[in-house]
Design an enzyme around this catalytic site. Sequence first.
Site, PDB file in Angstrom:
ATOM      1  N   ASP A  38       1.024  -1.324   0.164  1.00 58.52           N
ATOM      2  CA  ASP A  38      -0.209  -0.216  -0.305  1.00 58.52           C
ATOM      3  C   ASP A  38       0.642   1.534   0.240  1.00 58.52           C
ATOM      4  O   ASP A  38       0.664   2.166  -0.928  1.00 58.52           O
ATOM      5  CB  ASP A  38      -1.379   0.096   1.160  1.00 58.52           C
ATOM      6  N   ASP A  96       2.239   1.479  -3.579  1.00 59.61           N
ATOM      7  CA  ASP A  96       2.060   2.365  -4.559  1.00 59.61           C
ATOM      8  C   ASP A  96       1.842   3.393  -5.287  1.00 59.61           C
ATOM      9  O   ASP A  96       2.415   4.436  -5.524  1.00 59.61           O
ATOM     10  CB  ASP A  96       0.901   1.177  -4.936  1.00 59.61           C
ATOM     11  N   GLY A  97       1.782   4.399  -3.893  1.00 56.84           N
ATOM     12  CA  GLY A  97       1.980   5.756  -3.692  1.00 56.84           C
ATOM     13  C   GLY A  97       3.436   6.208  -4.075  1.00 56.84           C
ATOM     14  O   GLY A  97       3.562   6.739  -5.035  1.00 56.84           O
ATOM     15  N   ARG A 151       3.889   8.600  -7.359  1.00 54.69           N
ATOM     16  CA  ARG A 151       4.843   9.981  -7.949  1.00 54.69           C
ATOM     17  C   ARG A 151       6.253   9.860  -8.369  1.00 54.69           C
ATOM     18  O   ARG A 151       6.900  11.046  -9.124  1.00 54.69           O
ATOM     19  CB  ARG A 151       5.505  10.452  -6.038  1.00 54.69           C
ATOM     20  N   THR A 195      -2.951   8.775 -10.105  1.00 55.21           N
ATOM     21  CA  THR A 195      -4.342   8.888 -11.378  1.00 55.21           C
ATOM     22  C   THR A 195      -5.865   7.792  -9.851  1.00 55.21           C
ATOM     23  O   THR A 195      -6.013   7.844  -8.652  1.00 55.21           O
ATOM     24  CB  THR A 195      -5.166   6.865 -11.978  1.00 55.21           C
ATOM     25  N   ASP A 201      -6.809   1.689  -4.855  1.00 52.45           N
ATOM     26  CA  ASP A 201      -6.254   1.173  -3.149  1.00 52.45           C
ATOM     27  C   ASP A 201      -7.109   1.323  -1.819  1.00 52.45           C
ATOM     28  O   ASP A 201      -6.527   0.766  -1.117  1.00 52.45           O
ATOM     29  CB  ASP A 201      -5.205   2.746  -3.093  1.00 52.45           C
ATOM     30  N   ASP A 211      -7.843  -2.008   0.307  1.00 48.13           N
ATOM     31  CA  ASP A 211      -7.445  -1.263   2.363  1.00 48.13           C
ATOM     32  C   ASP A 211      -9.101  -1.895   3.149  1.00 48.13           C
ATOM     33  O   ASP A 211      -8.832  -2.442   3.993  1.00 48.13           O
ATOM     34  CB  ASP A 211      -7.095   0.371   2.686  1.00 48.13           C
TER      35      ASP A 211
END
Length: 298
Positions: free
Chosen positions: A82, A85-86, A90, A96, A103, A107
């Site tokens: 999790d 992916d952030g 960046r 998107t 995401d 969660d």
Amino acid sequence: MNGVRTRKQRAHTPNGVDRKLNGYADPKERNTQSSEPSENVFLFYPNIIGYSRVVLAIASLYYMPLHPRTCSLLYSISCLLDALDGVAARRFNQSTRFGAVLDMVTDRCTTACLLVFLSSAFPRWALLFQGLISLDFASHYMHMYATLAMGSSGQSHKKIDQSRSRLLHLYYNNRTVLFLFCALNELFFIALYLLSFSSPILSPSLLPTKDGSGATTQPGSPSHPSSMIFATPGSAWAMELARANKMDSFWPWVIAGVSCPVMAGKQVLNVIQLVKASKWLAEGDIEARRAQGLPKRG
């Protein structure tokens, strides 16, 4: 001839106006524009990581009833991705709206599934776990909807103004705070999951039977060949559960004790998020009624 050709060309155009100047495009030019390569958002790197999270989460759910070690490993990797992916979004400039929603949905669903299992493992606390599921879904849905309805075009649900809530602003805009709250919140529930297999204090069914055989009374154990879970007491699943019952509960208790305050704080933030989003939507309703000239009520 040029004058005649010009009049003929104008005769084929509305009001004698050139088609190109009036917004018309040549079909050849239109085909050229449509042939330009388009991006496939579904194959962006952060979204591919999101798909892998879903696969790992489903695999952890498969092993959840009887394989606590394997389940905990798969579930933990899914949660750690999790954060990855952030970073990828960046790094490659691939943030998107689809990825953000994927995401959030992942969660919510994974946490809810784990809480459902805990409800069955600890029936006395089922109402509490059901309340946590409801609060988590209601809070995030209300917040997301309020952001879409009241926020500016394309505004992220993580963009919280300080004037609306300082705590939520800190939670969503400080990456360290966000990671610690989410990670420790999940760690607490994972610790409870492991304790359901290892702690007789929370799971009395793990206590040995009175006949002194050392077998446990937990449903599905080798001492219960009539269980609907296992076909025979010597099956692989039964042996796995027998090994799981011998798990040391020390570290799960430590993890639960350390992460419990953060988990409680996360639930407080969920309540604040729910209340703030409700008030934001109510403010929009008041503005809409005022714009329509409707009479005041209450």
